[in-house]
Design an enzyme around this catalytic site. Sequence first.
Site, PDB file in Angstrom:
ATOM      1  N   ASN A   1       6.938   7.383   0.179  1.00 47.00           N
ATOM      2  CA  ASN A   1       8.137   7.700   0.982  1.00 47.00           C
ATOM      3  C   ASN A   1       8.902   6.445   1.374  1.00 47.00           C
ATOM      4  OD1 ASN A   1       7.701  10.483   1.014  1.00 47.00           O
ATOM      5  ND2 ASN A   1       6.110  10.222   2.562  1.00 47.00           N
TER       6      ASN A   1
ATOM      7  N   ALA B   1       1.428   4.538  -1.843  1.00 47.37           N
ATOM      8  CA  ALA B   1       1.447   5.992  -2.068  1.00 47.37           C
ATOM      9  C   ALA B   1       1.421   6.735  -0.731  1.00 47.37           C
ATOM     10  CB  ALA B   1       0.239   6.391  -2.907  1.00 47.37           C
TER      11      ALA B   1
ATOM     12  N   ASP C   1       1.964  -1.159   4.849  1.00 49.40           N
ATOM     13  CA  ASP C   1       1.694   0.065   5.617  1.00 49.40           C
ATOM     14  C   ASP C   1       0.294   0.527   5.182  1.00 49.40           C
ATOM     15  OD1 ASP C   1       2.310   2.326   7.234  1.00 49.40           O
ATOM     16  OD2 ASP C   1       2.928   3.463   5.478  1.00 49.40           O
TER      17      ASP C   1
ATOM     18  N   CYS D   1       0.429   4.362  11.407  1.00 47.09           N
ATOM     19  CA  CYS D   1       0.710   5.596  12.159  1.00 47.09           C
ATOM     20  C   CYS D   1      -0.506   5.854  13.045  1.00 47.09           C
ATOM     21  CB  CYS D   1       1.042   6.771  11.250  1.00 47.09           C
ATOM     22  SG  CYS D   1      -0.153   7.085   9.960  1.00 47.09           S
TER      23      CYS D   1
ATOM     24  N   GLU E   1      -0.641   0.320  -5.440  1.00 44.66           N
ATOM     25  CA  GLU E   1      -1.490   1.379  -4.874  1.00 44.66           C
ATOM     26  C   GLU E   1      -2.868   1.322  -5.529  1.00 44.66           C
ATOM     27  OE1 GLU E   1      -1.443   3.742  -2.376  1.00 44.66           O
ATOM     28  OE2 GLU E   1      -3.422   4.227  -3.140  1.00 44.66           O
TER      29      GLU E   1
ATOM     30  N   CYS F   1       0.893  -1.175   0.000  1.00 46.08           N
ATOM     31  CA  CYS F   1       0.000   0.000   0.000  1.00 46.08           C
ATOM     32  C   CYS F   1       0.919   1.209   0.000  1.00 46.08           C
ATOM     33  CB  CYS F   1      -0.869  -0.007   1.252  1.00 46.08           C
ATOM     34  SG  CYS F   1      -1.969  -1.414   1.359  1.00 46.08           S
TER      35      CYS F   1
END
Length: 498
Positions: free
Chosen positions: A255, A252, A321, A380, A274, A250
């Site tokens: 980074n 985009a 992620d 996050c 993505e 996943c």
Amino acid sequence: MARKDRPAKKQTAASRKPNGGDKPLRGAERSAYFARREAAKVLRTVLEGDARRRAVGSIKSLVYSPSIRNKRATFALVCETLKHLPVIKDVLRATSVLNSKWKRQEELLCIIAYDILFGKESSATGDAEKLLLSRKDKLRSALVHLLEKKRVKHIKELMPQCKISDMPKPRYVRVNTLKMDVESAILELTKQYAVDKDDMVPGLLKLPPSTDLHKHPLVLNGSIFMQGRASSMVAAALEPKPGWWVLDACSAPGNKTVHLAAIMKGKGKIIACELDKQRVKRLEATVRLAGATNVKVKHEDFLKLNPEEPCCSKIRAILLDPSCSGSGTAIDRLDHLLPSYAADDTGNSDRLMKLAAFQKKALEHAFSFPAAERIVYSTCSIHQIENEDVVKSVLPLAASHGFQLAPVHPQWPRRGLPVLDGSQHLLRTDLVEDGEGFFIALFVRKADKRPEGYAERETCERYRSKRFLRKKMDFVNYFFNNRFRMLLYPQFRFKKQR
Ligand SMILES: C[S@@+](CC[C@H](N)C(=O)[O-])C[C@H]1O[C@@H](n2cnc3c(N)ncnc32)[C@H](O)[C@@H]1O
């Protein structure tokens, strides 16, 4: 052209004269008047998006759009009004200002009320300003009454979410070693800033809080990336080797994809998957900027990737992620100022449960890639439901594929919540201590636990490449041994070669 034939000038917020236009405004008064209107417009967009849980953009991106003239003042007004919003609304309600006529301009009234109650008192330049200034005393006594009712002395006691955001946070940048070496980057940056090397992630540099690098040439040319410390720990935890095939499931805006490419020294292959079409464009731009030529962008649903497809069956490491609540970085985006943040704060909202269900499905899918040896799962988010609970729920399946939890950056002090076996291997960063709340889990498959087919395929690949080498050597030997005969008798060439 005759004067009356001239097209009427289009009126913009800035060209319109406030207060009926009889008296021109002085510079500061004029810019404050327009900043209040621009802030009201942004506030309306932000609150409408938040109510629908579909933000048009973050507060920062809305304020920094070209249509906003007075960016600094507008940004400050929007943030301060949002911080005080519940109190301001209570005060406006108590003073019955929001009647049907003014309800339509509620955001503007909130902004002006903020100025009157907590900021600089507004000048009486517009109708809305005049209305609230005429009730200034009533507004102030309603605020005093509210504080008494809530049994607090200071307004800050009613805004616990603001304590975190006031803490200074260092600026981290990651050197893109595909374009520049770390020492050269340090040399360049120390011309302007104090720079320290991070002790956790190679190539990560720490600069003083609020260093603004958005327009720095090294950022613009992709030699360094502005990436937080916790975010940079994720690709480093996967530790892919140069030459491997790796999947960023996943990916985009990319980074972590380009960080993987740097760790792999641009060798091997990274498939960056993505789902979202718009975000694919951002991903492609990041990959281009980083000069990561070994990345193949795939606009696809990760859950629909077939692990047995030729490209997928070679994948040895997966970085997962997935979409998450983002509660660990809400401070950076200023989401903690939004009304919905308090609703999600309990960690049990419908939205969180849906996200956790997707995260679990995605992690389960990752285990089915036959050649995968290492899988990193990261969010996050600060919520257990998206972190330890997801990991705990997949442990039996992970074990059935030969995976087990392995330590992530063992030197890091903050570990997972103790709600599952192996929680000491998990990594957490703390919203207050570290300025961002991340979670990382690493699953490793032991070599002897790989599916049988994989071991055979690997042997087979090795055998094929050995056979190719042998054939090449045979040809070279043949050429060398027969070079004179070939020169003298051209018809002899390759006669005997099979
Ligand atoms: C947290 S972001 C990834 C951030 C990225 N790793 C980085 O560091 O730049 C999650 C991304 O997953 C994408 N996504 C969500 N569901 C997906 C799916 N089923 N397949 C592929 N991508 C998906 C979202 O569109 C979003 O861009």
